[in-house]
Design a protein around this motif. Structure first.
Motif, PDB file in Angstrom:
ATOM      1  N   ARG A   9       9.665  76.931  42.150  1.00 37.85           N
ATOM      2  CA  ARG A   9       9.419  77.092  43.602  1.00 37.85           C
ATOM      3  C   ARG A   9       8.697  75.879  44.142  1.00 37.85           C
ATOM      4  N   ALA A  10       7.722  75.342  43.378  1.00 45.00           N
ATOM      5  CA  ALA A  10       6.981  74.172  43.857  1.00 45.00           C
ATOM      6  C   ALA A  10       7.917  72.989  44.046  1.00 45.00           C
ATOM      7  N   ALA A  11       8.865  72.855  43.099  1.00 37.95           N
ATOM      8  CA  ALA A  11       9.806  71.743  43.219  1.00 37.95           C
ATOM      9  C   ALA A  11      10.691  71.905  44.454  1.00 37.95           C
ATOM     10  N   VAL A  12      11.125  73.149  44.670  1.00 38.31           N
ATOM     11  CA  VAL A  12      11.957  73.407  45.859  1.00 38.31           C
ATOM     12  C   VAL A  12      11.167  73.126  47.135  1.00 38.31           C
ATOM     13  N   MET A  13       9.905  73.520  47.130  1.00 42.37           N
ATOM     14  CA  MET A  13       9.053  73.268  48.307  1.00 42.37           C
ATOM     15  C   MET A  13       8.928  71.770  48.573  1.00 42.37           C
ATOM     16  N   ARG A  14       8.725  71.000  47.515  1.00 43.01           N
ATOM     17  CA  ARG A  14       8.613  69.550  47.713  1.00 43.01           C
ATOM     18  C   ARG A  14       9.913  68.977  48.273  1.00 43.01           C
ATOM     19  N   GLN A  15      11.012  69.453  47.733  1.00 44.92           N
ATOM     20  CA  GLN A  15      12.307  68.951  48.215  1.00 44.92           C
ATOM     21  C   GLN A  15      12.548  69.343  49.678  1.00 44.92           C
ATOM     22  N   CYS A  16      12.136  70.548  50.017  1.00 46.57           N
ATOM     23  CA  CYS A  16      12.306  71.000  51.428  1.00 46.57           C
ATOM     24  C   CYS A  16      11.499  70.124  52.388  1.00 46.57           C
ATOM     25  N   ARG A  17      10.238  69.825  51.979  1.00 44.49           N
ATOM     26  CA  ARG A  17       9.422  68.975  52.834  1.00 44.49           C
ATOM     27  C   ARG A  17      10.048  67.579  52.993  1.00 44.49           C
ATOM     28  N   GLU A  18      10.552  67.031  51.894  1.00 41.52           N
ATOM     29  CA  GLU A  18      11.194  65.719  51.983  1.00 41.52           C
ATOM     30  C   GLU A  18      12.434  65.776  52.875  1.00 41.52           C
ATOM     31  N   ASP A  19      13.224  66.837  52.732  1.00 40.31           N
ATOM     32  CA  ASP A  19      14.407  66.990  53.593  1.00 40.31           C
ATOM     33  C   ASP A  19      14.016  67.087  55.072  1.00 40.31           C
ATOM     34  N   ARG A  20      12.907  67.792  55.303  1.00 41.22           N
ATOM     35  CA  ARG A  20      12.461  67.947  56.714  1.00 41.22           C
ATOM     36  C   ARG A  20      11.980  66.598  57.275  1.00 41.22           C
ATOM     37  N   ARG A  21      11.204  65.849  56.447  1.00 43.37           N
ATOM     38  CA  ARG A  21      10.738  64.544  56.935  1.00 43.37           C
ATOM     39  C   ARG A  21      11.943  63.610  57.179  1.00 43.37           C
ATOM     40  N   ALA A  22      12.917  63.666  56.294  1.00 37.69           N
ATOM     41  CA  ALA A  22      14.117  62.844  56.468  1.00 37.69           C
ATOM     42  C   ALA A  22      14.856  63.233  57.751  1.00 37.69           C
ATOM     43  N   MET A  23      14.869  64.566  58.004  1.00 39.93           N
ATOM     44  CA  MET A  23      15.526  65.049  59.223  1.00 39.93           C
ATOM     45  C   MET A  23      14.829  64.506  60.478  1.00 39.93           C
ATOM     46  N   LEU A  24      13.507  64.581  60.499  1.00 45.89           N
ATOM     47  CA  LEU A  24      12.745  64.079  61.666  1.00 45.89           C
ATOM     48  C   LEU A  24      12.925  62.573  61.846  1.00 45.89           C
ATOM     49  N   LYS A  25      13.000  61.873  60.702  1.00 41.03           N
ATOM     50  CA  LYS A  25      13.194  60.420  60.785  1.00 41.03           C
ATOM     51  C   LYS A  25      14.555  60.091  61.385  1.00 41.03           C
ATOM     52  N   ARG A  26      15.612  60.836  60.905  1.00 39.69           N
ATOM     53  CA  ARG A  26      16.948  60.598  61.470  1.00 39.69           C
ATOM     54  C   ARG A  26      16.972  60.919  62.965  1.00 39.69           C
ATOM     55  N   GLN A 331      21.213  70.233  63.884  1.00 43.02           N
ATOM     56  CA  GLN A 331      21.017  69.856  62.475  1.00 43.02           C
ATOM     57  C   GLN A 331      19.654  70.350  61.958  1.00 43.02           C
ATOM     58  N   ALA A 332      18.648  70.299  62.833  1.00 40.98           N
ATOM     59  CA  ALA A 332      17.320  70.784  62.432  1.00 40.98           C
ATOM     60  C   ALA A 332      17.361  72.298  62.166  1.00 40.98           C
ATOM     61  N   ASP A 333      18.085  73.016  63.016  1.00 42.85           N
ATOM     62  CA  ASP A 333      18.209  74.466  62.813  1.00 42.85           C
ATOM     63  C   ASP A 333      18.945  74.772  61.496  1.00 42.85           C
ATOM     64  N   GLU A 334      20.008  74.014  61.246  1.00 45.65           N
ATOM     65  CA  GLU A 334      20.768  74.235  60.007  1.00 45.65           C
ATOM     66  C   GLU A 334      19.904  73.937  58.781  1.00 45.65           C
ATOM     67  N   LEU A 335      19.098  72.870  58.878  1.00 51.81           N
ATOM     68  CA  LEU A 335      18.222  72.533  57.759  1.00 51.81           C
ATOM     69  C   LEU A 335      17.189  73.630  57.538  1.00 51.81           C
ATOM     70  N   ALA A 336      16.659  74.151  58.650  1.00 49.43           N
ATOM     71  CA  ALA A 336      15.656  75.220  58.533  1.00 49.43           C
ATOM     72  C   ALA A 336      16.249  76.453  57.839  1.00 49.43           C
ATOM     73  N   MET A 337      17.497  76.805  58.179  1.00 48.07           N
ATOM     74  CA  MET A 337      18.138  77.961  57.555  1.00 48.07           C
ATOM     75  C   MET A 337      18.404  77.687  56.075  1.00 48.07           C
ATOM     76  N   ASP A 338      18.803  76.441  55.771  1.00 49.23           N
ATOM     77  CA  ASP A 338      19.069  76.085  54.372  1.00 49.23           C
ATOM     78  C   ASP A 338      17.789  76.148  53.541  1.00 49.23           C
ATOM     79  N   ILE A 339      16.676  75.648  54.146  1.00 45.51           N
ATOM     80  CA  ILE A 339      15.382  75.694  53.452  1.00 45.51           C
ATOM     81  C   ILE A 339      14.974  77.143  53.186  1.00 45.51           C
ATOM     82  N   GLN A 340      15.216  77.987  54.180  1.00 40.81           N
ATOM     83  CA  GLN A 340      14.844  79.395  54.032  1.00 40.81           C
ATOM     84  C   GLN A 340      15.633  80.051  52.900  1.00 40.81           C
ATOM     85  N   LYS A 341      16.925  79.767  52.779  1.00 36.23           N
ATOM     86  CA  LYS A 341      17.747  80.344  51.734  1.00 36.23           C
ATOM     87  C   LYS A 341      17.295  79.855  50.355  1.00 36.23           C
TER      88      LYS A 341
END
Length: 347
Positions: A9-26, A331-341
């Protein structure tokens, strides 16, 4: 005892945060790209408009330079004509000034022998100044114009010449001037002395005494005319002074009227100069406006095209910006749903 953390779970959390930061950067980069493209294209179009405006300004200046030189030449011509006319009296004024000088010269020519003759007979005018009241004493009307002043000086000159003739024709003056009494005393004294010597047999002393007595009587009679003569001169002195004062007033009046006319002429010339200069300025301004309108008309289509492109670019920018925002939000909404799943799968 606390539950140990789930490494997965910790690894998934780290990956989710990185995906979110990448999303905001894009999201930021895509927005900045839209803005940067808009600014670049806008600056290019505005640069073309500024360049076009500069070209129009240069063309207007080039075409207006001959007009400005022409206007300046006309200004110099107007100012030169004004200076020449201002310093050159009109023919009418020259004629009036000449008439004033001639009339006063004739009057002065008549006054000088009168002054000299009266001074010779014990009466001195001194300096006689202009006096308008002299006209009242002479029962004359003071002049109001140059023509009346000239005519007045002519009339006064005739009166002065007439007074000269009257004074020179006085009997008492002729007697005084020619020494008739002294000469008569000499002649009578000689005759009496000769009669006493050759007919009466008188002594030379008696004859000489008779001659001296006759001479003294003749000289006394001569000096006796001085009093009546001076009295006669005094009776004419005030009249002569009034004539001279009236002449000086007529001249001064004529000169004042002439100066007033000159000032009026100068004022009219100045008004005409200002009017002519204003016409030149107005003509130059109209020509400049016509040239500017002509050149601006020749570039109007290009200016309108550039302005239309600016308006379209502004509209496109707003559309692209909103479209990008919608896409990035999706895209942000889709990422949020993917992170939740993903988090649900490792819980």
């Amino acid at each position: 005892m606390s539950e140990s953390p789930n490494p997965q779970r910790a690894a998934v959390m780290r990956q989710c945060r990185e995906d979110r930061r990448a999303m905001l950067k894009r999201w930021d980069e895509s927005g900045e790209a839209v803005i940067d493209r808009y600014e670049t294209e806008t600056l290019a179009l505005r640069g073309q408009l500024a360049k076009l405006a500069g070209s129009v300004k240069r063309q207007v200046q080039q075409k207006c330079e001959p007009l400005i030189r022409q206007a300046e030449e006309r200004r110099i011509e107007v100012l030169s004509r004004f200076d020449q006319e201002k310093n050159t009296p009109s023919s009418a004024r020259q004629k009036d000034d000449q008439a004033i000088r001639q009339a006063h010269h004739r009057a002065a020519a008549a006054i000088e022998p009168l002054r000299s003759w009266m001074h010779q007979h014990g009466t001195d005018f001194g300096e006689v100044r202009e006096d308008a009241a002299a006209y009242g004493r002479l029962e004359l009307r003071p002049p109001d114009s140059i023509r009346q002043s000239v005519e007045s000086m002519q009339d006064l000159t005739a009166r002065i010449e007439q007074l000269n003739q009257e004074l020179h024709g006085l009997r008492i003056t002729r007697i005084h001037d020619h020494f008739w009494f002294p000469i008569g005393g000499i002649v009578i004294g000689l005759l009496l002395a000769m009669l006493l010597l050759f007919t009466a047999g008188a002594s030379p002393i008696a004859a000489g005494s008779t001659f001296v007595a006759a001479l003294v009587v003749g000289i006394a009679a001569h000096f006796a005319t001085i009093g009546p003569l001076q009295k006669k001169m005094a009776s004419h002195q005030n009249h002569a002074c009034d004539l001279i004062a009236a002449v000086e007033h007529a001249k001064a009046k004529a000169m004042r009227v002439s100066a007033s006319i000159h000032q009026l002429e100068a004022s009219d010339l100045a008004k005409k100069r200002d009017k002519d200069l204003a016409v030149i300025d107005r003509w130059l301004e109209e020509q400049k406006q016509a040239v500017a309108a002509e050149i601006e008309a020749s570039t109007k289509d290009k200016q309108e095209t550039l302005k239309q492109k600016l308006a379209e670019l502004d509209q496109t920018f707003h559309q692209q910006f909103e479209s990008n925002e919608d896409r990035m939000r999706q895209q942000a909404d889709e990422l949020a749903m993917d992170i939740q799943k993903r988090l649900e799968n490792v819980s």
